[in-house]
Design an enzyme around this catalytic site. Sequence first.
Site, PDB file in Angstrom:
ATOM      1  N   SER A 100     -88.997 -20.970  27.571  1.00  0.00           N
ATOM      2  CA  SER A 100     -87.839 -20.290  26.991  1.00  0.00           C
ATOM      3  C   SER A 100     -87.621 -20.709  25.551  1.00  0.00           C
ATOM      4  O   SER A 100     -87.767 -21.881  25.200  1.00  0.00           O
ATOM      5  CB  SER A 100     -86.591 -20.625  27.811  1.00  0.00           C
ATOM      6  OG  SER A 100     -85.432 -20.269  27.089  1.00  0.00           O
ATOM      7  N   TYR A 123     -86.191 -15.191  21.604  1.00  0.00           N
ATOM      8  CA  TYR A 123     -84.933 -14.527  21.283  1.00  0.00           C
ATOM      9  C   TYR A 123     -84.910 -14.460  19.762  1.00  0.00           C
ATOM     10  O   TYR A 123     -84.700 -15.472  19.092  1.00  0.00           O
ATOM     11  CB  TYR A 123     -83.740 -15.331  21.784  1.00  0.00           C
ATOM     12  CG  TYR A 123     -83.515 -15.262  23.279  1.00  0.00           C
ATOM     13  CD1 TYR A 123     -83.426 -14.034  23.929  1.00  0.00           C
ATOM     14  CD2 TYR A 123     -83.349 -16.418  24.041  1.00  0.00           C
ATOM     15  CE1 TYR A 123     -83.204 -13.966  25.297  1.00  0.00           C
ATOM     16  CE2 TYR A 123     -83.129 -16.359  25.406  1.00  0.00           C
ATOM     17  CZ  TYR A 123     -83.054 -15.126  26.027  1.00  0.00           C
ATOM     18  OH  TYR A 123     -82.832 -15.066  27.371  1.00  0.00           O
ATOM     19  N   THR A 149     -87.975 -11.015  24.602  1.00  0.00           N
ATOM     20  CA  THR A 149     -87.028 -10.595  25.642  1.00  0.00           C
ATOM     21  C   THR A 149     -86.048  -9.591  25.046  1.00  0.00           C
ATOM     22  O   THR A 149     -85.415  -9.859  24.031  1.00  0.00           O
ATOM     23  CB  THR A 149     -86.273 -11.818  26.202  1.00  0.00           C
ATOM     24  OG1 THR A 149     -87.233 -12.677  26.828  1.00  0.00           O
ATOM     25  CG2 THR A 149     -85.228 -11.414  27.225  1.00  0.00           C
ATOM     26  N   LYS A 225     -90.579  -8.364  27.423  1.00  0.00           N
ATOM     27  CA  LYS A 225     -89.993  -8.732  28.730  1.00  0.00           C
ATOM     28  C   LYS A 225     -88.618  -8.074  28.861  1.00  0.00           C
ATOM     29  O   LYS A 225     -87.782  -8.203  27.968  1.00  0.00           O
ATOM     30  CB  LYS A 225     -89.846 -10.249  28.809  1.00  0.00           C
ATOM     31  CG  LYS A 225     -89.133 -10.776  30.053  1.00  0.00           C
ATOM     32  CD  LYS A 225     -89.221 -12.298  30.098  1.00  0.00           C
ATOM     33  CE  LYS A 225     -88.587 -12.909  31.330  1.00  0.00           C
ATOM     34  NZ  LYS A 225     -87.138 -13.062  31.247  1.00  0.00           N
ATOM     35  N   HIS A 249     -84.021  -9.866  34.049  1.00  0.00           N
ATOM     36  CA  HIS A 249     -83.495 -11.206  33.769  1.00  0.00           C
ATOM     37  C   HIS A 249     -82.914 -11.832  35.037  1.00  0.00           C
ATOM     38  O   HIS A 249     -81.928 -12.572  34.989  1.00  0.00           O
ATOM     39  CB  HIS A 249     -82.424 -11.115  32.670  1.00  0.00           C
ATOM     40  CG  HIS A 249     -82.471 -12.222  31.657  1.00  0.00           C
ATOM     41  ND1 HIS A 249     -83.050 -12.091  30.429  1.00  0.00           N
ATOM     42  CD2 HIS A 249     -81.999 -13.493  31.699  1.00  0.00           C
ATOM     43  CE1 HIS A 249     -82.927 -13.216  29.742  1.00  0.00           C
ATOM     44  NE2 HIS A 249     -82.299 -14.092  30.501  1.00  0.00           N
TER      45      HIS A 249
HETATM   46  C1  LIG Z   1     -81.012 -20.337  34.525  1.00  0.00           C
HETATM   47  C2  LIG Z   1     -81.872 -19.245  33.999  1.00  0.00           C
HETATM   48  C3  LIG Z   1     -82.183 -19.212  32.656  1.00  0.00           C
HETATM   49  C4  LIG Z   1     -82.993 -18.211  32.135  1.00  0.00           C
HETATM   50  N1  LIG Z   1     -83.328 -18.238  30.815  1.00  0.00           N
HETATM   51  C5  LIG Z   1     -84.114 -17.275  30.306  1.00  0.00           C
HETATM   52  C6  LIG Z   1     -84.502 -17.315  28.942  1.00  0.00           C
HETATM   53  O1  LIG Z   1     -84.148 -18.213  28.204  1.00  0.00           O
HETATM   54  N2  LIG Z   1     -85.278 -16.305  28.480  1.00  0.00           N
HETATM   55  C7  LIG Z   1     -85.694 -15.270  29.276  1.00  0.00           C
HETATM   56  O2  LIG Z   1     -86.404 -14.369  28.812  1.00  0.00           O
HETATM   57  N3  LIG Z   1     -85.369 -15.234  30.585  1.00  0.00           N
HETATM   58  C8  LIG Z   1     -84.593 -16.203  31.109  1.00  0.00           C
HETATM   59  N4  LIG Z   1     -84.272 -16.167  32.434  1.00  0.00           N
HETATM   60  C9  LIG Z   1     -84.798 -15.072  33.278  1.00  0.00           C
HETATM   61  C10 LIG Z   1     -86.127 -15.471  33.939  1.00  0.00           C
HETATM   62  O3  LIG Z   1     -87.144 -15.614  32.988  1.00  0.00           O
HETATM   63  C11 LIG Z   1     -86.558 -14.423  34.974  1.00  0.00           C
HETATM   64  O4  LIG Z   1     -86.604 -13.161  34.348  1.00  0.00           O
HETATM   65  C12 LIG Z   1     -85.652 -14.354  36.196  1.00  0.00           C
HETATM   66  O5  LIG Z   1     -85.085 -15.608  36.483  1.00  0.00           O
HETATM   67  C13 LIG Z   1     -86.443 -13.887  37.413  1.00  0.00           C
HETATM   68  O6  LIG Z   1     -85.625 -13.765  38.522  1.00  0.00           O
HETATM   69  P1  LIG Z   1     -85.503 -14.889  39.665  1.00  0.00           P
HETATM   70  O7  LIG Z   1     -84.615 -15.950  39.120  1.00  0.00           O
HETATM   71  O8  LIG Z   1     -84.877 -14.130  40.787  1.00  0.00           O
HETATM   72  O9  LIG Z   1     -86.882 -15.392  39.989  1.00  0.00           O
HETATM   73  C14 LIG Z   1     -83.475 -17.177  32.989  1.00  0.00           C
HETATM   74  C15 LIG Z   1     -83.170 -17.223  34.340  1.00  0.00           C
HETATM   75  C16 LIG Z   1     -82.394 -18.239  34.855  1.00  0.00           C
HETATM   76  C17 LIG Z   1     -82.102 -18.251  36.329  1.00  0.00           C
END
Ligand SMILES: Cc1cc2nc3c(=O)[nH]c(=O)nc-3n(C[C@H](O)[C@H](O)[C@H](O)COP(=O)(O)O)c2cc1C
Length: 355
Positions: A100, A123, A149, A225, A249
Amino acid sequence: MDLEPLARAALPPAHWGYLATGVDDDRTVSANHDAFSRVEIRSSRFVDVSHSDTSVKLFGVTWPSPVYLSAVSSQRAFHPDGELATARAAGTRSALLMLSNAASTAVEPVAEARGGPVWMQLYPTDDWAVTSGVVRRAERAGCPVIVLTVDNMPGRNNETLQRASRLDGRTCTDCHIGNSHDFVHKAPMYSGLDLSRVKEHTPSSITWEFLDRLRQLVSVKLVVKGIVTGEDAERCVAHRVDGIVVSNHGGRNEETLRSTLECLPEIIAAVRGRVPVLIDGGVRRGTDVFKALALGAAAVGVGRPQAWGLAAFGQSGVEAVLDIYSRELRVIMRQAGTPTIAAINRDHIVSRLST
Ligand SMILES: Cc1cc2nc3c(=O)[nH]c(=O)nc-3n(C[C@H](O)[C@H](O)[C@H](O)COP(=O)(O)O)c2cc1C
């Protein structure tokens, strides 16, 4: 799923809330997972599955498993070792790690802990100088892929997080300097850059022209993404992206009620094999991985489960998560008569999804 309650027990309420939260009523979070129940597996018999191979190739690199660790921000909120523990786990399992942009550890030490290059999620912010600063730094650190993203517009109604935060009796300022939950100003990937003009981490003015400009800037592979429609996927390919991640997300940004699995078929149809299509959201079993692959995904990302493992047991917890997916995927591949990932296709499922 057994790791989820362990993580909850290990974390203070606000940090648990940050990890678990969706938006509004968290129904898109559930929809992502529930969609897998509407796809059934058709097993073939009399296939030699005495040797199974779960490896996949992405941008010329072979990975032992199609399961990758998707970008999860601020991992030191889940374990003191944060991203370094996750990276070490990815290293021992030779797993693909997407770091991330809002990680609590910068890309250089993470790549070192991983023992190899990681993909960098971006980002971009609304200041181009910051965008180029992050991209150049990631490229210098050897990232072979930048993942833009596009599904995280400023402002989200994350009520589960807000409720949990109210239950947390700790003083945020003990750790969050200046009570800053604003990741652009605290994430190390932005350090050293002039942030005085940044107002938004994902510019709400982002358009296809921005993508073209970024395409010119990025010298490595560029993946987008957060795509959930065939039309956008088609345009991404026309704008020369190298790959697409079907993602909402993890249901954290918009309450669409539309699972990513539901979105996948129209995106696969629009892309027509020209670039790899990855997916994340609600993947909790090896059979879920199998179903996403059968619907055309090239690789499958996991978000929350890696943080459950991390919160509960640190590095070994993330390793356990990766091991569970691998073991379960191998089992269903043997049972279904699909010795390789390439052998998994639409013939091996019945889809009761609406698409
Ligand atoms: C706590 C948390 C932080 C996340 N931070 C980011 C991030 O910084 N950038 C991003 O593109 N996606 C982020 N995501 C989304 C994940 O990359 C992913 O798309 C998503 O968690 C997939 O779903 P799942 O949690 O059901 O496996 C985050 C998800 C969570 C749960």
